[in-house]
Write an enzyme that holds these catalytic residues in place. Structure first.
Site, PDB file in Angstrom:
ATOM      1  N   HIS A 268     -30.711 -42.073-152.913  1.00 14.51           N
ATOM      2  CA  HIS A 268     -29.397 -41.506-153.255  1.00 14.51           C
ATOM      3  C   HIS A 268     -28.746 -41.057-151.947  1.00 14.51           C
ATOM      4  CE1 HIS A 268     -26.311 -39.750-155.582  1.00 14.51           C
ATOM      5  NE2 HIS A 268     -26.925 -38.713-156.117  1.00 14.51           N
ATOM      6  N   HIS A 307     -26.463 -51.188-155.559  1.00 14.19           N
ATOM      7  CA  HIS A 307     -25.984 -50.028-156.308  1.00 14.19           C
ATOM      8  C   HIS A 307     -26.209 -50.277-157.787  1.00 14.19           C
ATOM      9  CE1 HIS A 307     -23.338 -46.809-157.648  1.00 14.19           C
ATOM     10  NE2 HIS A 307     -23.488 -46.313-156.427  1.00 14.19           N
ATOM     11  N   ASP A 363     -23.219 -45.663-148.125  1.00 14.69           N
ATOM     12  CA  ASP A 363     -24.091 -45.154-147.071  1.00 14.69           C
ATOM     13  C   ASP A 363     -24.302 -46.132-145.926  1.00 14.69           C
ATOM     14  OD1 ASP A 363     -24.672 -42.609-148.041  1.00 14.69           O
ATOM     15  OD2 ASP A 363     -25.990 -43.456-149.554  1.00 14.69           O
TER      16      ASP A 363
HETATM   17  N1  ACO Z   1     -32.763 -54.233-150.621  1.00 16.07           N
HETATM   18  C1  ACO Z   1     -33.465 -55.281-151.126  1.00 16.07           C
HETATM   19  N2  ACO Z   1     -33.508 -55.577-152.439  1.00 16.07           N
HETATM   20  C2  ACO Z   1     -32.827 -54.777-153.268  1.00 16.07           C
HETATM   21  C3  ACO Z   1     -32.064 -53.678-152.815  1.00 16.07           C
HETATM   22  C4  ACO Z   1     -32.052 -53.418-151.428  1.00 16.07           C
HETATM   23  N3  ACO Z   1     -31.344 -52.412-150.932  1.00 16.07           N
HETATM   24  N4  ACO Z   1     -31.483 -53.058-153.862  1.00 16.07           N
HETATM   25  C5  ACO Z   1     -31.863 -53.744-154.944  1.00 16.07           C
HETATM   26  N5  ACO Z   1     -32.670 -54.783-154.587  1.00 16.07           N
HETATM   27  C6  ACO Z   1     -33.243 -55.808-155.470  1.00 16.07           C
HETATM   28  C7  ACO Z   1     -34.378 -55.232-156.292  1.00 16.07           C
HETATM   29  O1  ACO Z   1     -35.616 -55.397-155.638  1.00 16.07           O
HETATM   30  C8  ACO Z   1     -34.270 -56.051-157.555  1.00 16.07           C
HETATM   31  O2  ACO Z   1     -34.794 -57.333-157.297  1.00 16.07           O
HETATM   32  P1  ACO Z   1     -35.644 -58.122-158.413  1.00 16.07           P
HETATM   33  O3  ACO Z   1     -34.640 -58.409-159.496  1.00 16.07           O
HETATM   34  O4  ACO Z   1     -36.156 -59.327-157.725  1.00 16.07           O
HETATM   35  O5  ACO Z   1     -36.718 -57.186-158.857  1.00 16.07           O
HETATM   36  C9  ACO Z   1     -32.770 -56.252-157.733  1.00 16.07           C
HETATM   37  O6  ACO Z   1     -32.226 -56.162-156.406  1.00 16.07           O
HETATM   38  C10 ACO Z   1     -32.123 -55.205-158.633  1.00 16.07           C
HETATM   39  O7  ACO Z   1     -32.362 -53.919-158.071  1.00 16.07           O
HETATM   40  P2  ACO Z   1     -32.773 -52.639-158.888  1.00 16.07           P
HETATM   41  O8  ACO Z   1     -33.784 -51.876-158.090  1.00 16.07           O
HETATM   42  O9  ACO Z   1     -33.153 -53.022-160.281  1.00 16.07           O
HETATM   43  O10 ACO Z   1     -31.404 -51.875-158.933  1.00 16.07           O
HETATM   44  P3  ACO Z   1     -31.183 -50.357-159.319  1.00 16.07           P
HETATM   45  O11 ACO Z   1     -29.862 -50.287-159.956  1.00 16.07           O
HETATM   46  O12 ACO Z   1     -32.344 -49.799-160.043  1.00 16.07           O
HETATM   47  O13 ACO Z   1     -31.166 -49.640-157.874  1.00 16.07           O
HETATM   48  C11 ACO Z   1     -30.439 -48.719-155.844  1.00 16.07           C
HETATM   49  C12 ACO Z   1     -30.019 -49.275-157.215  1.00 16.07           C
HETATM   50  C13 ACO Z   1     -31.465 -47.587-156.029  1.00 16.07           C
HETATM   51  C14 ACO Z   1     -29.219 -48.146-155.151  1.00 16.07           C
HETATM   52  C15 ACO Z   1     -31.058 -49.869-155.012  1.00 16.07           C
HETATM   53  O14 ACO Z   1     -30.100 -50.892-154.839  1.00 16.07           O
HETATM   54  C16 ACO Z   1     -31.573 -49.379-153.670  1.00 16.07           C
HETATM   55  O15 ACO Z   1     -32.700 -48.887-153.597  1.00 16.07           O
HETATM   56  N6  ACO Z   1     -30.751 -49.498-152.578  1.00 16.07           N
HETATM   57  C17 ACO Z   1     -31.175 -49.011-151.275  1.00 16.07           C
HETATM   58  C18 ACO Z   1     -31.006 -47.510-151.215  1.00 16.07           C
HETATM   59  C19 ACO Z   1     -29.554 -47.099-151.104  1.00 16.07           C
HETATM   60  O16 ACO Z   1     -28.783 -47.649-150.331  1.00 16.07           O
HETATM   61  N7  ACO Z   1     -29.199 -46.078-151.886  1.00 16.07           N
HETATM   62  C20 ACO Z   1     -27.857 -45.520-151.883  1.00 16.07           C
HETATM   63  C21 ACO Z   1     -27.202 -45.813-153.184  1.00 16.07           C
HETATM   64  S1  ACO Z   1     -25.528 -45.288-153.145  1.00 16.07           S
HETATM   65  C22 ACO Z   1     -25.610 -43.630-153.281  1.00 16.07           C
HETATM   66  O17 ACO Z   1     -26.430 -43.023-153.889  1.00 16.07           O
HETATM   67  C23 ACO Z   1     -24.630 -42.954-152.572  1.00 16.07           C
END
Ligand code: ACO
Length: 429
Positions: A268, A307, A363
């Site tokens: 987050h 996201h 971010d």
């Molecule tokens: N890098 C690589 N792969 C990713 C990323 C990433 N940053 N984000 C998602 N994925 C992949 C997942 O592994 C998943 O792949 P799969 O279908 O093969 O299993 C797919 O994309 C879907 O991702 P989920 O994890 O199901 O998406 P979710 O909605 O649960 O997560 C989140 C969203 C937590 C923001 C995620 O994208 C993440 O961890 N991003 C990196 C951290 C980040 O930048 N957080 C800031 C968010 S914005 C904020 O809070 C201000």
């Protein structure tokens, strides 16, 4: 056009049920009538991580994740970033309408005159280890404020609520700056009420021996816009924590401490810090392809990408990317920007990211700006918390005034052991 209802047939019993659809939603509680026998609890929904469950009706923030649209109270984020100020946006989020000139002046005055914190808070901060993470300090000190304002527990007294709201928006930069100065071993700088909200924050962070601190106008303006961009984001993890904890009718300081704790996590608000660590780790544009391959193998995440709601470019990231150049013009270019731009370019051409609709989020570029402004990485999430404060408060007030809300209390599917008798320790295998 058919009826706004959903007909469900329970194949266990052959019975059909007609459930109302309102606002594109069926009520989970309407499923409870679906039972196999009179002593059956009734059907529930299972939705870990709230992937498809609305927890409230809200009038604050609108996001269209597929189109990359973000509105506060109907106003597009791009217009607010261009034309509004952070305190005006805070007023808008909390009150629902843009203020008149005199309303804004009163609001600004009320915030400005609540920026000081009790001296005991300073002593409290002194008690932290020299290298304490500022976010840990913030979580604790925001919670500690409740002990200074016991009247804050009157959460249904709108006048008292208003005062707590001014205090929280006013004091969070002071706490954040004190946390930073503690980390650096520098004397705390008291608020300067002659400066703007962002200008005063810069003064509390950076003032040394100057008689009169004059903030860099570019940094002051950019910081104000960054606060606007972070001000609310509907039912994200920290807003949900604010609402969930606030639903127990605890005072807003305690609820805000919970929201800050939720924000601290690397998935987050901690992501801005994680992005800069990642860019430093990558080190050069040449190392990006190998890094991307590692991400695709699941060895690490591309921080600042992806996201839960946006399946398109985060509109805040677009504005921030532009702001980065304003900051670089004022204080010098960060070498990390070139790595970030190349990383974004390569990722947005790669099928792994394209097929999963992973785009830069807020971010991805914010940490680079903060770093260029001279801030250490562990202060980044604290800056996010300052910006998000009006959003948390608007969400909290809306929850309290919503007659449909009660104490937040999800159900579970119990998969543990059935009833069994206690066994004395000497008889256990
Ligand atoms: N890098 C690589 N792969 C990713 C990323 C990433 N940053 N984000 C998602 N994925 C992949 C997942 O592994 C998943 O792949 P799969 O279908 O093969 O299993 C797919 O994309 C879907 O991702 P989920 O994890 O199901 O998406 P979710 O909605 O649960 O997560 C989140 C969203 C937590 C923001 C995620 O994208 C993440 O961890 N991003 C990196 C951290 C980040 O930048 N957080 C800031 C968010 S914005 C904020 O809070 C201000």
């Amino acid at each position: 056009m058919g009826k706004d209802t959903l007909t469900v047939t329970d194949n266990r019993t052959g019975k059909s049920y007609e459930l109302p659809i309102r606002d594109g939603t069926v009520r989970a509680i309407d499923l409870r009538q679906i039972k196999v026998s009179s002593d059956d609890f009734g059907l529930m929904t299972y939705d870990p991580a709230f992937m498809n469950t609305a927890s409230c009706r809200s009038r604050i923030t609108y996001i269209d994740g597929d189109k990359g649209i973000l509105h506060y109270r109907g106003y597009p984020i791009e217009q607010l970033a261009e034309r509004s100020s952070f305190l005006e946006t805070a007023y808008l989020l909390i009150d629902g309408e843009l203020p008149s000139r005199s309303q804004l002046e009163t609001f600004t005055r009320n915030i400005t005159y609540h920026t000081m914190v009790h001296e005991n808070i300073r002593k409290f901060i002194d008690g932290f280890r020299y290298d304490a993470h500022p976010m840990g300090i913030l979580v604790s000190t925001v919670g500690a404020l409740s002990t200074f304002y016991p009247e804050a527990k009157n959460v249904f007294d709108k006048e008292s609520r208003r005062t707590e709201l001014y205090r929280l928006i006013a004091k969070i930069p002071t706490l954040a700056a004190y946390a930073y100065r503690h980390r650096r071993g520098l004397p705390y700088v008291y608020p300067d009420n002659d400066l703007s909200y962002a200008g005063n924050f810069l003064s509390m962070l950076f003032r040394m021996t100057e008689r009169q601190y004059v903030p860099n106008p570019v940094l002051e303006g950019v910081l104000d816009v960054l606060f606007i961009l972070h001000a609310d984001h509907e039912q994200n993890c920290s807003a949900s924590a604010m609402r969930g904890v606030g639903s127990s009718q605890v005072d807003p300081y305690s609820a805000t401490a919970a929201a800050c704790a939720a924000l601290y996590g690397p998935l987050h608000g901690g992501a801005n810090e994680a992005v800069v660590r990642m860019l430093n780790q990558i080190g050069s544009a040449g190392a990006i392809p190998a890094f991307i391959e590692g991400v695709k193998r699941g060895e690490q995440k591309l921080m600042g990408f992806g996201h839960r709601v946006y399946k398109n470019y985060d509109p805040r990231a677009k504005v921030i990317k532009r702001l980065a150049y304003e900051v670089f013009d004022a204080v010098g270019r960060s070498p990390l920007i070139d790595i970030a731009l190349e990383l974004e370019r390569i990722a947005l051409q790669d099928d792994y990211f394209v097929s999963r609709k992973l785009y830069p989020n807020v971010d991805f570029y914010s940490g680079i700006i903060y770093q260029a402004m001279g801030l250490p990485m562990d202060v980044f999430p604290v800056l996010f918390a300052i910006g998000r404060m009006p959003g948390w408060l608007a969400q909290w007030e809306e929850m309290l005034d919503d007659e449909e809300q009660k104490i937040a209390r999800p159900r579970q599917i119990y998969l543990g052991s059935g009833r069994r008798d206690y066994v004395a320790i000497s008889e256990r295998r």
